[in-house]
Motif scaffolding. Structure first.
Motif, short mmCIF file in Angstrom:
data_model
loop_
_atom_site.label_atom_id
_atom_site.label_comp_id
_atom_site.label_asym_id
_atom_site.label_seq_id
_atom_site.Cartn_x
_atom_site.Cartn_y
_atom_site.Cartn_z
N LYS A 189 -5.23 -9.63 -3.03
CA LYS A 189 -3.93 -9.22 -2.47
C LYS A 189 -3.40 -10.18 -1.42
CE LYS A 189 -2.56 -5.16 -1.72
NZ LYS A 189 -2.11 -3.79 -1.95
N GLY A 215 1.29 -0.75 4.47
CA GLY A 215 2.29 0.28 4.23
C GLY A 215 1.94 1.66 4.77
N GLU A 272 1.50 2.64 -3.60
CA GLU A 272 0.39 3.40 -4.18
C GLU A 272 0.43 4.85 -3.70
OE1 GLU A 272 0.17 0.23 -3.41
OE2 GLU A 272 -0.28 -0.43 -5.44
N ALA A 273 0.79 5.03 -2.43
CA ALA A 273 0.86 6.40 -1.90
C ALA A 273 1.93 7.20 -2.64
CB ALA A 273 1.16 6.37 -0.40
N GLU A 274 3.06 6.58 -2.92
CA GLU A 274 4.14 7.28 -3.61
C GLU A 274 3.80 7.53 -5.08
OE1 GLU A 274 5.59 8.61 -1.37
OE2 GLU A 274 7.61 7.85 -1.08
N ILE A 275 3.10 6.59 -5.70
CA ILE A 275 2.69 6.79 -7.09
C ILE A 275 1.69 7.94 -7.16
CG2 ILE A 275 1.49 5.75 -9.06
CD1 ILE A 275 2.70 3.06 -8.19
N SER A 276 0.78 7.99 -6.17
CA SER A 276 -0.21 9.07 -6.17
C SER A 276 0.47 10.43 -6.06
CB SER A 276 -1.18 8.90 -4.99
OG SER A 276 -1.88 7.69 -5.13
N ALA A 277 1.60 10.48 -5.36
CA ALA A 277 2.31 11.74 -5.19
C ALA A 277 2.79 12.29 -6.54
CB ALA A 277 3.50 11.57 -4.25
N HIS A 280 -1.73 18.06 -1.56
CA HIS A 280 -0.62 17.26 -2.07
C HIS A 280 0.72 17.86 -1.63
CE1 HIS A 280 -1.34 13.80 -4.60
NE2 HIS A 280 -2.39 14.37 -5.16
N ARG A 299 10.13 3.79 8.13
CA ARG A 299 10.53 2.39 8.28
C ARG A 299 11.91 2.33 8.92
NH1 ARG A 299 7.89 -0.31 2.81
NH2 ARG A 299 5.80 -0.11 3.62
N GLU A 338 -5.26 0.39 -4.38
CA GLU A 338 -4.90 -0.98 -4.07
C GLU A 338 -5.94 -1.91 -4.68
OE1 GLU A 338 -3.24 -2.15 -0.22
OE2 GLU A 338 -3.70 -0.12 0.42
N PRO A 359 9.07 1.59 -0.01
CA PRO A 359 8.65 1.72 -1.41
C PRO A 359 9.63 2.62 -2.17
CG PRO A 359 7.45 3.29 -0.08
CD PRO A 359 8.33 2.52 0.86
N PHE A 409 8.52 6.83 5.11
CA PHE A 409 7.41 6.22 5.84
C PHE A 409 7.80 5.84 7.27
CE2 PHE A 409 6.18 5.98 1.51
CZ PHE A 409 4.79 6.00 1.50
N GLY A 467 0.81 -1.22 0.00
CA GLY A 467 0.00 0.00 0.00
C GLY A 467 0.84 1.27 0.00
N ALA A 468 2.09 1.18 0.43
CA ALA A 468 2.94 2.36 0.46
C ALA A 468 3.31 2.78 -0.98
CB ALA A 468 4.21 2.09 1.27
N PRO A 473 9.08 8.88 -5.01
CA PRO A 473 8.55 9.43 -6.27
C PRO A 473 9.65 9.74 -7.28
CG PRO A 473 7.44 10.44 -4.41
CD PRO A 473 8.54 9.59 -3.83
N VAL A 481 -5.17 5.29 -9.10
CA VAL A 481 -4.14 4.49 -8.43
C VAL A 481 -4.71 3.99 -7.11
CG1 VAL A 481 -1.82 4.50 -7.48
CG2 VAL A 481 -2.32 5.83 -9.52
#
Lengths: 270, 496
Positions: free
Chosen positions: B176, B201, A152-157, B264, B284, B153, A246, B282, A149-150, A249, B151
């Motif tokens: 998934k 994530g 997708e967040a970066e692609i959305s950015a 954004h 991590r 999931e 992930p 993130f 899911g991370a 961007p 975009v």
């Protein structure tokens, strides 16, 4: 009306990348590198360079089998956890590099194995021939093949004002029928195998497949399991590999530009 | 303390009635977890919550016993848990009326059975038996996903409709399924925290925290104060980022282009601040068993300064957004989850709080530094619609910023330089919970002879998605995007 003025408030925030390098990449740990010259071989005993077992939880570190015993990192397996930097700071280090994508799996290995350059050159010219017709209007279809899911967040950015891929002539599209690039994330789950295959089939030629993220490249820490593959390469060979867990961007941008041959000449090293 | 759950053992025949009894007496159904053993037996643990603590009702199904009286007829909230257990363990809850596959529609008898040492190398998927029936004149089904516009999931919604309204909706989440629970068993406890970070994530820090807390509880150690503070800072920054994602999706759906663009930008600034604090966008690698991996890379005072600027910009834009009628109109009354439905299901996180349920792990069962820091739970929203959930998130963004700044302030003043304590791997079974951005996150961790024999993350996304279909009451297609965004769930966390 208040929104109009609000929209003008901060001026232009968009990055100049790829025309100019963007300084942001220097602010986080984009990739792992092997320090050079690598003190790999124990010269006295001629034995193994001591890479403790379990130093890398995904097995991204390997030592060449020949006499030179060069230590290499496969960024396609690396999840950037930093265990190696912590355990062997003399051998490994983080580098603020976001231009991490590659056209072949071996192009993700640092330092590059011998022969990588020739192999990559051949792949690049084949890809360049294929994408020639796409020119300046490129449509991207994203499919989640079992990500966390991370990604997708970066692609959305990428669609936001800072990265703004529309300025590069790239657009996300709803239908695979309109898509030139298939951007796939995730390990490649059994439940997405058929969906991925059908999406690719629905796309017109020429089509380009981009594996986005370490999970998609190699399975990372997650795959393979009983329900997933070790990356989507086991299904269809990708044209571009973007590592990262992930991928940032900027790494995603690098991968897309690499696929289309739109990087300035001096940055086409991979 | 989150781990001190009382466990009551009983016979399998008694479990359903005992759980129902607890729910009737006001406890909230949290989860039903199965664990397989090598001898072929399976343990079942039903987790229930009061305002302040957790209780576990447990039973053991001996080898060869494949059935037990279902909980679902008495406690509807157990429905998805029993379907998941049926998929992964092959157990049949007798009396469950809709035992359709959920996370793993399979053929054959080679089952994953998490907890058992041996598992299948691969599983054959069989989706032919999945229900897709529609009844009535002029009713048809629109399959939406797992490959759909935008975009997202992978998830598949089957929208059953007569044209515009959505009277019924089914959710398929198996696409998934990665087999995460079994994967935990292959890893050393110290490496498993990295896998926890990849379960969901957008709740990376929360997962690492819940898993690390479990190991810390088993070892009976507490983390150093600076580590506890830094954990709060990262967990709350993650909450802001994930909530902003939800708001961004709303603005996108409503065509609020300027608000969308500005949010954004704010979110990207936040992600960059997170990366400057720890090296990862993130967070991590920050939370490790025993504390955190190291001191913040950015001086707390500097981070606080940036946060202050971000807070000002966010406040102004969000205020403008929440006073824009064309935006509010799309959310008001959309996707309402009545308080009764939310209560019966024990909805958690912003979904529960938007329907008037005050539960929040940070306040109910404080962990880490939360007990000493000042914050308010986002209560006072009862309408249950997308707007209420949005307001909950905005309140929480404000409170999260407040928490981060408190934590950073204290880090700035402290001279304490201990960030991590050695955490020996100690055998035992423990429950740990935290409040993830999506809501209550629970980890069941079992260690035997130094190895992880069972790790079950129970995500808020899994728990809440089960009532997603309840939110469609007279709503139409164009409302879908808001209902989905306002639930704000992670499919990775649902499918497992």
């Amino acid at each position: 009306m208040p929104w109009v003025l609000r929209g003008l408030r901060d001026g232009v925030v968009t990055t100049r990348y790829p025309r100019r390098p963007d300084g942001y990449g220097a602010l986080f740990d984009g990739a792992i590198t092997v320090l050079s010259p690598a003190p790999a071989v124990d010269r006295q005993t001629g034995g193994d360079p001591e890479i403790p077992a379990g130093l890398c939880p995904t097995g991204a570190i390997f030592v060449d089998d020949d006499s030179a015993q060069t230590v290499r990192v496969d960024r396609g397996r690396c999840i950037l956890c930093g265990r190696c930097v912590e355990g062997r700071p003399d051998l490994f280090a983080f580098v603020p590099d976001t231009e991490t994508a590659g056209l072949t799996r071996t192009a993700l290995v640092v330092p590059p194995s011998p022969g990588t350059e020739e192999e990559t050159r051949a792949v690049r010219s084949e890809l360049a021939r294929r994408v020639r017709g796409l020119r300046r209007s490129i449509h991207i279809r994203h499919v989640d093949g079992g990500s966390d899911g991370a990604e997708e967040a970066e692609i959305s950015a990428l669609t936001g004002p800072i990265y703004d891929i529309q300025r590069l002539g790239m657009f996300f599209t709803a239908s695979p029928r309109h898509a030139d690039i298939l951007l796939v994330t995730g390990v490649g789950t059994a439940g997405m195998t058929e969906e991925l295959r059908r999406t690719l089939e629905a796309m017109p030629d020429p089509k380009v497949l981009v594996a986005a993220g370490t999970d998609a490249v190699s399975g990372g820490l997650v795959g393979p399991t009983y329900a997933s593959l070790g990356g989507i390469g086991a299904l269809v060979p990708p044209d571009v590999y973007v590592p990262g867990s992930p991928p940032s961007p900027f790494s995603l941008l690098h991968g897309l530009l690499l696929a289309l041959g739109l990087l300035p000449d001096d940055r086409r090293t991979r | 303390m989150t781990g001190a759950a009382l466990t009551v053992r009983m016979a399998p025949q008694e479990l359903a009635e005992a759980v129902a009894q607890e729910v009737r007496s006001g406890r909230r159904f949290v989860a039903l977890v199965a664990t397989a053993a090598d001898d072929g037996s399976t343990a079942l643990q039903a987790v229930l919550a009061s305002d302040r603590d957790l209780t576990v009702l447990a039973c053991q199904l001996p080898p060869g016993v494949r059935s037990y009286p279902a909980l679902t007829p008495l406690v509807a909230a157990a429905a998805w848990y029993e379907r998941e257990i049926h998929d992964l363990f092959g157990l049949v809850p007798s009396g469950h009326r809709r035992l359709d596959p959920l996370v793993l529609p399979r053929s054959g008898e080679d089952l994953p059975r998490p907890g058992a040492r041996r598992g299948p190398v691969s599983v054959e998927l069989d989706v032919t038996g999945l229900p897709a029936h529609v009844v009535g004149q002029g009713v048809f089904t629109i399959p939406y996903g797992p490959v759909r516009s935008g975009v997202f999931e992978a998830v598949e919604y089957l929208v059953e409709t007569v044209g515009e309204e959505i009277p019924h909706l089914r959710t398929r989440v198996y696409h998934k399924h990665r087999g995460i629970e079994r994967r935990f068993q292959d890893l050393e406890p110290a490496d498993a925290v990295l896998l926890a970070e990849r379960v969901e994530g957008t709740a990376t820090v929360a997962h690492a925290l819940a898993f690390s807390q479990a190991l810390e509880q088993l070892a009976d150690i507490s983390v150093p104060r600076p580590a506890a503070l830094l954990r709060v800072a990262h967990a709350e920054l993650e909450r802001i980022a994930t909530h902003l994602d939800s708001v961004i999706r709303h603005t996108e759906g409503a065509g609020q282009a300027v608000a969308n663009a500005r949010l954004h930008v704010h979110k990207e600034r936040l992600m960059r601040l997170r990366a400057r604090l720890c090296g990862h966008r993130f967070g991590r690698g920050v939370v490790v068993p025993g504390g955190v991996s190291g001191p913040p890379r950015l001086a707390p005072s500097e981070a606080n300064g940036e946060l202050g600027a971000l807070q000002g910009a966010l406040r102004a834009d969000l205020h403008a957004l929440m006073t824009t009628p064309s935006f509010l109109d799309r959310l008001r009354g959309t996707g309402a989850v009545p308080t009764q439905v939310a209560t019966d299901h024990g909805a958690v996180g912003p979904v529960g709080r938007g329907s008037g349920l005050p539960g929040d792990v940070r306040a109910d069962r404080p962990y880490g530094a939360y007990g000493h820091l000042g914050f308010e739970v986002a209560t006072g929203h009862r309408e249950g619609d997308a707007l209420a959930r949005q307001r909950v998130r905005l309140d929480e963004i404000g409170q999260a910023l407040h928490l981060v700044r408190q934590a950073l302030d204290e880090l700035d003043e402290t001279s304490d330089d201990e960030w991590r304590r050695p955490t020996p791997v100690v055998d035992g079974s423990v429950l740990s919970s935290v409040e993830a951005p999506q809501g209550e996150l629970l980890y069941l961790v079992e260690v035997t002879e130094g190895r992880l024999t069972r790790v079950k993350p129970r995500t808020a996304s899994f728990h809440n998605l089960a009532i997603f279909h309840e939110a469609f009451r007279g709503d139409i297609f164009t409302d879908f995007v808001f209902i989905e965004a306002s639930f704000g769930l992670s499919m990775a966390g649902v499918s497992g």
